[in-house]
Design a protein around this motif. Structure first.
Motif, PDB file in Angstrom:
ATOM      1  N   LEU A  71       0.692  -1.007   0.188  1.00 51.02           N
ATOM      2  CA  LEU A  71      -0.098  -0.017  -0.225  1.00 51.02           C
ATOM      3  C   LEU A  71       0.607   0.720  -0.280  1.00 51.02           C
ATOM      4  N   LYS A  72       1.864   1.417   1.105  1.00 47.79           N
ATOM      5  CA  LYS A  72       2.563   2.584   1.204  1.00 47.79           C
ATOM      6  C   LYS A  72       3.378   2.793  -0.506  1.00 47.79           C
ATOM      7  N   ASN A  73       3.978   1.776  -1.322  1.00 48.02           N
ATOM      8  CA  ASN A  73       4.491   2.321  -2.705  1.00 48.02           C
ATOM      9  C   ASN A  73       3.519   2.792  -3.970  1.00 48.02           C
ATOM     10  N   THR A  74       2.039   2.380  -3.730  1.00 49.68           N
ATOM     11  CA  THR A  74       1.521   2.111  -5.200  1.00 49.68           C
ATOM     12  C   THR A  74       0.465   3.104  -4.497  1.00 49.68           C
ATOM     13  N   LYS A  75       0.709   3.923  -6.481  1.00 46.33           N
ATOM     14  CA  LYS A  75       0.104   5.014  -6.419  1.00 46.33           C
ATOM     15  C   LYS A  75      -1.088   5.052  -6.626  1.00 46.33           C
ATOM     16  N   PHE A  76      -1.253   3.409  -7.498  1.00 44.89           N
ATOM     17  CA  PHE A  76      -3.206   2.929  -8.011  1.00 44.89           C
ATOM     18  C   PHE A  76      -3.509   2.904  -6.792  1.00 44.89           C
ATOM     19  N   ILE A  77      -4.038   3.498  -6.070  1.00 42.85           N
ATOM     20  CA  ILE A  77      -4.868   1.884  -4.584  1.00 42.85           C
ATOM     21  C   ILE A  77      -6.407   2.259  -4.868  1.00 42.85           C
ATOM     22  N   MET A  78      -6.949   3.415  -5.901  1.00 44.06           N
ATOM     23  CA  MET A  78      -8.250   3.290  -6.038  1.00 44.06           C
ATOM     24  C   MET A  78      -8.357   2.895  -7.530  1.00 44.06           C
ATOM     25  N   ARG A  79      -9.741   1.739  -7.409  1.00 38.87           N
ATOM     26  CA  ARG A  79     -10.579   1.381  -8.592  1.00 38.87           C
ATOM     27  C   ARG A  79     -10.806   2.390  -9.608  1.00 38.87           C
ATOM     28  N   ASN A  80     -11.077   3.176  -8.894  1.00 38.15           N
ATOM     29  CA  ASN A  80     -11.941   4.247 -10.088  1.00 38.15           C
ATOM     30  C   ASN A  80     -11.981   5.358  -8.830  1.00 38.15           C
TER      31      ASN A  80
END
Ligand code: HEM
Length: 504
Positions: A71-80
């Motif tokens: 979670l810490k590294n991802t910038k694409f946490i959201m689906r939409n």
């Protein structure tokens, strides 16, 4: 219009005022994406109303979106991105798939993942699915005697509904029995009564719910509420939401009562519903530690998780099984090779003892599943959305822009898959290196990877082994190509087969 103010001019179709490229998308996003890709390549933009969306099918870009594992590294946490329509559907802050409230999403995932990927659940699932598949095969044997065709897409939908209902809730559903009754075979009807009064209506409602997700995400509110034609669809989708929510609520309330009335020393069966209802109560079946979360889940939270088991688990697996059945009926050599593998692993084709442990040995059947999903993924475009600005090849993708990964374009690109149109399961056994990374990710990757993938594979292997042991199959139209309708997932249609009981 946002289009003229955008900071980076990514190629893509020119959007019209107000509607953007909605007129080019029509009702079939994958078909439009294919046309756009031919024209604009593996990285382009399109507009829905005023909202910019990106589509990618280049592994290096896909890695940026799906690669990070924490979670810490991802910038694409959201689906939409934020969508009023998704909130109206009741999904913006609930469940998992479109939940934008990261705390609630994370809690829901942490409850669901251990329950549906644990070996004990998967073992139970093999047992329950096997029973339901046997019932379907009895119906098919009657149909065989009558010289009837089997419409696989309908049967796989009905079987999927029965399997998911029984495994998730412990209550039997009657979709396959009702489907059999629609054939009107004289003197032959099933008397089975299921959890829902109308099992076929339930399938339709889940499919409609899935359809409504892309509709609500893609169509701006103004058009949904005001535009003739679109407005009536909007109403239909919201009515359908109410029907499903109501049915699931009843189910949860009833099961809660049953559990309360069961003496403490009497064991409860480990279904997903029971597990969710007993978490953090004196009846706790399994201790699940989710940070500081130490209260029982509310009825609403439980319904939203169960709804996702249905919406995420029914269509995807049954659509995939229909496509797989189509390909193996078309390629008899593959069918026979799968059967040979079953014989090698179990030593018999007569009622082999299907264990979870044996499934790892079914390498060729695994390759057949992969190859079918590669050629025709049931989910061909999957969104993720960034929470901050991201650089893509010198272009800035602004925070809250939705990036769709075109899974079908990736897995059918001749750069990564030699002769991609050829159905060749062996490619998944041989040189997997040549495929490269991020070219074949049917279940996604990273923090939002599909939580149901192990369960889906177990369901598919169970069905396929039993099918190979019981029947031979033949396409009614030997020259047919797979057809689909787009409904968030690609839903196969017209997969018509003759089945004959295996003789040797
Ligand atoms: C062949 C069957 C299936 C396919 C191809 C499939 C595919 C996918 C894909 C591509 C994603 C997006 C993952 C990502 O963003 O990284 C996803 C998410 C999801 N899938 Fe599946 N799936 C299948 C079966 C199932 C089953 C059986 C369930 C039952 C629980 C399920 C529940 C979900 C849920 C809840 C999500 C949302 C996860 C999140 O956003 O955190 N899927 N699936």
């Amino acid at each position: 219009m946002n289009y003229f103010k955008r900071s980076s001019k990514i190629p893509g179709p020119f959007p019209l005022p107000l509607i953007g490229n909605m007129h080019q998308l029509g009702g079939d996003f994958p078909a439009a994406a294919k046309i756009f890709q031919r024209k604009y390549g593996d990285f382009y933009e399109f507009y829905m109303g005023n909202k910019r969306n990106i589509v990618i099918s280049r592994p290096d870009l896909v890695e940026k979106v799906w690669g990070p594992l924490s979670l810490k590294n991802t910038k694409f946490i959201m689906r939409n991105s934020y969508s009023e329509g998704i909130d109206e559907l009741g999904l913006g802050t609930k469940g998992m798939v479109l939940n934008r409230d990261i705390e609630s999403w994370s809690i829901n995932r942490k409850f669901l993942v251990p329950s549906i990927s644990s070996p004990s659940f998967l073992r139970e699932s093999i047992k329950l699915s096997s029973k339901l598949i046997n019932e379907v095969f009895e119906y098919w044997k009657i149909m065989e005697k009558e010289g009837m065709q089997v419409e696989f897409s309908d049967w796989m939908d009905a079987l999927g509904a029965d399997v998911v209902s029984t495994t998730a809730t412990g209550k039997k559903n009657s979709s396959t029995a009702e489907l059999f009754n629609t054939l009107n075979l004289k003197g032959k009807t099933s008397k089975m009564q299921g959890i829902w009064q109308d099992g076929l209506r339930f399938i339709q409602a889940i499919q409609t719910y899935n359809e409504s997700m892309s509709f609500m995400m893609l169509f701006p509110t103004f058009f949904r509420r005001k535009f003739p034609g679109i407005k009536s669809l909007n109403t239909k989708y919201l009515d359908n939401r109410d029907w499903i929510d109501n049915e699931l609520k009843k189910l949860v309330v009833e099961r809660r009562k049953e559990i309360l009335n069961t003496p403490l020393n009497q064991p409860l069966e480990p279904t997903i519903l029971t597990l969710l209802l007993t978490t953090n109560t004196e009846r706790d079946l399994e201790t699940i530690a989710v940070g500081k979360f130490d209260r029982p889940l509310t009825d609403e939270e439980i319904s939203s998780i169960i709804r996702e088991v249905f919406t995420g688990g029914m269509d995807t697996t049954s659509n995939s099984l229909s496509f797989i059945s189509f390909y193996i009926a078309k390629h008899r050599d593959v069918y026979l090779k799968m059967r040979e593998e079953v014989l090698n692993v179990y030593g018999t084709l007569d009622n082999p003892d299907l264990t979870f442990e044996s499934y790892g040995k079914l390498k060729y059947i695994g390759a057949v599943i992969n190859e079918s999903i590669r050629i025709f993924p049931t989910i061909s475009l999957m969104p993720r959305t960034a929470t901050e600005d991201v650089e893509f090849d010198g272009f800035t993708i602004e925070a809250d822009t939705t990036v769709f990964t075109n899974l079908k374009a990736l897995s059918n690109n001749p750069k990564y898959f030699e002769n991609p149109e050829k159905f060749n399961p062996d490619r998944f056994l041989a040189d997997k290196e040549s495929m490269g990374k991020y070219t074949y990710i049917p279940f996604g990757n990273g923090v939002r990877i599909c939580p149901g993938r192990a369960w889906a594979i177990v369901q598919m292997k169970t069905f396929l082994v039993k099918l190979l042991c019981t029947f031979d199959m033949e396409l009614v139209d030997k020259n047919a190509n797979p057809k689909y309708v787009y409904a968030t997932a690609n839903r196969p249609v017209d997969i018509k087969l003759y089945i004959r009981t295996r003789k040797n």
